[in-house]
Motif scaffolding. Structure first.
Motif, short mmCIF file in Angstrom:
data_model
loop_
_atom_site.label_atom_id
_atom_site.label_comp_id
_atom_site.label_asym_id
_atom_site.label_seq_id
_atom_site.Cartn_x
_atom_site.Cartn_y
_atom_site.Cartn_z
N GLY A 9 -2.35 1.37 -2.85
CA GLY A 9 -1.40 0.97 -3.89
C GLY A 9 -1.76 1.63 -5.22
N VAL A 69 3.31 -6.22 3.93
CA VAL A 69 3.94 -5.99 2.62
C VAL A 69 4.06 -7.28 1.80
CG1 VAL A 69 5.20 -4.01 3.54
CG2 VAL A 69 6.34 -6.23 3.44
N SER A 83 -2.40 -5.71 1.06
CA SER A 83 -1.10 -5.51 0.41
C SER A 83 -1.24 -4.41 -0.63
CB SER A 83 -0.69 -6.82 -0.27
OG SER A 83 0.36 -6.60 -1.17
N ASN A 134 5.88 -2.22 -4.07
CA ASN A 134 5.63 -2.63 -2.68
C ASN A 134 6.73 -2.12 -1.75
OD1 ASN A 134 3.38 -3.95 -3.53
ND2 ASN A 134 4.09 -6.02 -3.05
#
Ligand code: BGC
Length: 724
Positions: free
Chosen positions: A106, A138, A152, A160
Motif C-alpha cells: 500500500g 481488501v 490490507s 484500496n
C-alpha cells in the motif's frame, strides 16, 4: 464444456454428490496425499466418510506440483463423474518469492508493481498446482490494534479499490484458462476490518450508509475487475454473522452487484453461526448459510451432513443447491480443469521459476518502494561512506522479515539486514550486535550493544514486532514496541551518538520511546524475501525512499481509531487554540495522529507551488483541470507522490474533512520540476446520501494538494448544475 453440458452434469449428480462439491477440506483428508492411516484421524474428527471426501469439490492449503498431481490423479480415479478437484490456498503476498506485506505494498502507491507482484505470485502458484488464491484481502482498516491490518492496503477506500483491482488483474490476467494465472477470491465480505476495539473476530456494527461509503467499495472494485470468488467474513454485520447474512450476500452481492461467481465461507464460519447465537445447531447453520447464498463451506461439515435432509423436508429448494454446485463446476470449467485437471502443475518448471531471480528482483523493487522514511533529522540517513556503523537490535540479523501469510516462503532464503549491509559496506565499517529476541534483551547483550555503539559514528537500531505479533489472531491492546526494545533505545541514547531506527512490523505502532529519541526512522514493515537488501540500499543511499503511509500512525492507542477522512464534528478543535474545553478534543493529547495518512519523507526535498485551476467552476460536462508544479530542491533524484484531496463543504449528510481522489507520482532529478496534472470530474464528488443514493450535489468544494493529508495547499471551486 458449455453451459448446457455443465447443467447436464449437475443433473446427473446425486444430491449427496452435489453437496459434497460444496465441501472444502485441507489436504490431510485426501488419498494420494499421505498414507490412509493419517487420514482416518481428521475424518473421524469431522464426522465425514470417505465417500464425501472422494466427491468433495475443493481442497485448501496445499501447494507443490507433485503433491497436487498425486491427489488429483487419485481423486479422479475415484470420481464417478470425472469432476476434477479445485486447489485453493492463501497466497497473500507471494508463494515462495515473498513480497512485502500488503500494508507495505500500500505504501508504495504503485499499482503496476502491485499487479506485477500478484502476477508473479500467480505464476509460482499455478506451476505448484494451485488454482485459486484467497486474496486480495481488501478490508478497510482504521484500527492498528487489529493484527490483520498487515493484510490490507490501508484506511482509504479509493486507494484500496485501486489496489484491489491491481491485485485481481495480476492474479487472473485476461483469461482464467491461462495456466500461469489463478483465480482470485476477494475477502472478507464484509467490513471485517471494523471489528470493535480492534479485537480479532469481534462484532462489527455500523450504518449501512457508512458501510457502503467506506467499507464496500474495495470489494466491489475487485468484482468489477472480474474477481472470480468472494469469501465471507467472521464478523456480524448489523447483528447477523456475515456467513449467514442474506441481505449482504444475496441482497447486495448477488442481486444488486450481479456477482455470479463462487462464494465461500471463511474457515469454519458456517458452524460459527452457533457460537454467534444465530443457529442452534449445524442443521440450522447450514440452512442459514445456504439461504444467505454461501456456496462452499470451508472446513466444517454442516452442509454435507444436513443439506440433503433440509431438501427432503422442503426447507431448502434443491434448485438453490444446484445453483451453488453449478457455480463451483463453472469455476472449474473457467480454469480449464475439465480439459486438463493438472492444469499448470509442473514439477520441472516449478523448480525453474519458483523463487527465480527475475521474481526476486521484482520483490526487491517493491520492498524498496514500500519503505517509508518517517523522520530524518540532520540528514542522519543515508549513512555516509566514511562512517563506522553499529547495527544493533532484534532485527540486526534476523530472517523473520517475511511477515504473516507467507507459509511457503523460506525465511532463511531472505538475506538479513546485517548480511545485506555487510555485503555492501567497506570492510571494518559495520559492527553488528544481533541475536536478541524482540521481547527480551539480556544484560550481556546490552553491554555488547553499548560497547559497539561507543566505537561507532552512528547507531542503526533494527527494531520491531516479530512476525507472529501481527496477522490473524494477533490483536494487541498495546501497540508500542516491546518494553525491552524501548529500554534498548534509552540505553543507546545515553551514548550521545546519532540513532537511525529501522522498524520491522505489521501495523502502525505507537512510537512512544522511539520517535522522539531517534534521529531518523525508516519504516520497513515486513519487506519480504528481498527486504534485507532493499533496506540496506536505502540506508546506504543507493535507493531514495519514496513510500507514503496508507494508515495513520496514532500518537497513542487512546486515539485509535484515528484516520484522515474523519468528520469535523459540530465543535471542531482549532489546533492553534489550546485550553478550550467544550470542543471535540482530548485534554491529554492532540487530535491529530503522530504521522498522517499519505506521509513519507525522501532524501530529496520537494517544494509545491499553488495549484492552477482551469476554471473555478466545474460542471458535469466540463471537468476541472488542476495542475501542480513540484520541484525537487534536494540533492538526490527522487519520487514524490503528489496527493489530491477534496472536501464537500456542505453535503446532505456530513462529509469528511478531506478524501483522497487522485495522486500522481513524479520522478524528479535534483533541481527538476514536474507537473502533477489532475482532472476532477463529477463522478469524484458523488457520495451516499441518507436514502443511500449515490450522487453528487452542487455547491462549494475545497481542494487540497500536497505531499500528505496534513501539509496541503488548499483552494476552492464550485460545482454547478443547471439546477443550482
Ligand atoms: C482466514 C482467511 C483464510 C482462511 C483459509 C481463515 O482463518 O480468515 O483469510 O483465507 O483462513 O486459510
Amino acid at each position: 464444456m458449455n453451459h448446457e453440458s455443465l447443467l447436464e452434469l449437475v443433473n446427473e449428480m446425486t444430491l449427496e454428490e452435489k453437496v459434497a462439491q460444496l465441501q472444502q477440506l485441507t489436504a490431510a483428508f485426501y488419498r494420494g496425499a499421505q498414507t490412509d492411516s493419517a487420514i482416518t484421524g481428521p475424518l473421524e474428527e469431522l464426522g465425514i466418510d470417505q465417500n464425501t471426501v472422494d466427491a468433495s469439490g475443493s481442497i485448501l492449503g496445499l501447494s507443490g506440483a507433485e503433491a497436487v498431481i498425486a491427489i488429483q490423479k487419485t481423486y479422479l480415479e475415484n470420481s464417478r463423474l470425472g469432476i476434477p478437484l479445485l486447489f485453493m490456498a492463501d497466497i497473500v503476498h507471494g508463494l515462495k518469492t515473498i513480497f512485502p506485506i500488503p500494508l507495505a505494498i500500500g505504501a508504495s502507491w504503485d499499482m503496476e508493481l502491485a499487479e506485477k507482484s500478484a502476477e508473479i505470485a500467480a505464476k509460482e502458484s499455478a506451476v505448484s498446482g494451485i488454482h485459486v488464491t484467497f486474496a486480495p484481502m481488501v478490508d478497510l482498516v482504521r484500527d492498528p490494534r487489529w493484527g490483520r491490518v498487515m493484510e490490507s492496503t490501508g484506511e482509504d477506500p479509493h486507494l484500496n479499490s485501486l489496489f484491489a483491482k491491481a491485485f485481481v488483474r495480476g492474479f487472473q490476467g485476461d483469461d482464467l484458462k491461462d495456466p500461469e494465472r489463478i483465480a482470485a477470491c476477494v475477502k472478507h465480505f464484509a467490513a471485517y476490518g471494523a471489528a470493535e476495539g480492534g479485537r480479532e473476530y469481534n462484532t462489527v456494527d455500523m450504518s449501512e450508509r457508512q458501510m457502503r461509503e467506506y467499507y464496500l467499495p474495495a470489494y466491489k472494485a475487485a468484482l468489477d475487475e472480474g474477481c472470480a470468488m468472494v469469501m465471507t467474513s467472521f464478523n456480524t454485520v448489523d447483528g447477523i454473522p456475515a456467513s449467514g447474512n442474506e441481505k449482504l450476500m444475496r441482497g447486495i452481492l448477488r442481486d444488486e452487484w450481479g456477482f455470479d461467481g463462487v462464494l465461500i465461507s471463511d474457515w469454519a464460519a458456517i458452524r460459527e453461526l452457533i457460537a454467534h447465537g444465530t443457529a442452534e445447531d449445524d442443521k440450522e447453520a447450514a440452512y442459514r448459510a445456504m439461504r444467505a447464498g454461501v456456496d462452499i463451506e470451508m472446513m466444517t461439515p454442516c452442509y454435507v451432513h444436513h443439506l440433503p435432509e433440509l431438501v427432503q423436508i422442503g426447507a431448502i429448494d434443491e434448485k438453490m443447491i444446484d445453483e451453488a454446485v453449478y457455480r463451483v463446476l463453472h469455476l472449474k470449467e473457467q480454469l480449464g480443469l475439465f480439459e486438463n485437471p493438472l492444469r499448470g502443475a509442473d514439477p520441472v518448471r516449478e523448480k525453474e521459476i519458483v523463487f527465480c531471480e527475475e521474481h526476486r528482483n521484482v520483490s526487491y523493487e517493491l520492498a524498496a518502494k514500500s519503505c517509508v522514511l518517517l523522520k530524518n533529522e540532520d540528514q542522519v540517513l543515508p549513512l555516509k561512506n566514511e562512517q563506522k556503523v553499529a547495527l544493533i537490535g532484534p532485527y540486526a540479523d534476523s530472517h523473520d522479515i517475511l511477515g504473516w501469510w507467507s507459509a511457503e516462503g523460506v525465511k532463511e532464503d531472505a538475506a538479513t539486514l546485517g548480511s545485506a549491509l555487510g555485503a555492501k559496506m567497506e570492510q571494518g565499517k559495520l559492527m553488528t550486535s544481533a541475536g536478541f529476541s524482540t521481547k527480551h534483551i539480556s544484560a550481556e547483550q546490552l553491554a555488547h550493544a553499548r560497547e559497539l555503539a561507543n566505537q561507532a559514528d552512528v547507531i542503526v537500531l533494527a527494531l520491531g514486532e516479530d512476525s507472529a505479533m501481527s496477522g490473524e489472531g494477533a490483536s494487541r491492546t498495546n501497540i508500542q514496541l516491546p518494553e525491552a526494545q524501548i529500554q534498548l533505545v534509552q540505553e543507546m541514547k545515553k551514548t550521545g551518538k546519532k540513532i537511525a531506527v529501522v522498524l520491522f512490523n505489521g501495523r502502525p505502532l505507537d512510537l512512544h520511546g522511539v520517535y522522539d529519541e531517534a534521529d531518523a526512522i525508516l519504516e520497513a514493515w515486513f519487506p519480504g524475501s528481498e527486504g534485507g537488501r532493499a533496506v540496506a540500499d536505502i540506508l546506504l543511499g543507493q535507493v531514495n525512499p519514496s513510500g507514503k503511509l496508507t494508515m495513520s500512525f496514532p500518537r497513542s492507542v487512546g486515539q485509535v481509531p484515528v484516520y484522515y477522512n474523519r468528520f469535523n464534528t459540530g465543535r471542531p478543535m482549532d489546533p492553534a487554540k489550546t485550553g478550550e474545553r467544550y470542543v471535540s478534543h482530548y485534554i491529554d493529547s492532540p487530535n491529530e495522529p503522530l504521522l498522517p495518512f499519505g506521509f513519507g519523507l525522501s532524501y530529496s526535498a520537494f517544494s509545491y507551488e499553488e495549484p492552477i485551476f482551469s476554471s473555478l467552476e466545474m460542471t458535469a460536462e466540463e471537468p476541472l483541470r488542476v495542475q501542480v508544479k513540484v520541484t525537487n530542491t534536494g540533492e538526490h533524484a527522487g519520487t514524490e507522490t503528489v496527493q489530491l484531496y477534496i472536501r464537500d463543504i456542505s453535503g446532505e449528510v456530513v462529509r469528511p474533512l478531506m478524501e483522497l481522489k487522485d495522486y500522481a507520482r513524479l520522478h524528479l532529478q535534483p533541481g527538476e520540476s514536474g507537473i502533477a496534472d489532475f482532472t476532477v470530474d463529477e463522478a469524484q464528488l458523488r457520495y451516499h446520501h441518507s436514502d443511500l443514493t449515490y450522487t453528487s450535489d452542487p455547491g462549494r468544494f475545497q481542494l487540497f494538494v500536497g505531499p500528505n493529508s496534513r501539509d496541503t495547499l488548499s483552494s476552492e471551486f464550485t460545482f454547478v448544475t443547471s439546477f443550482s
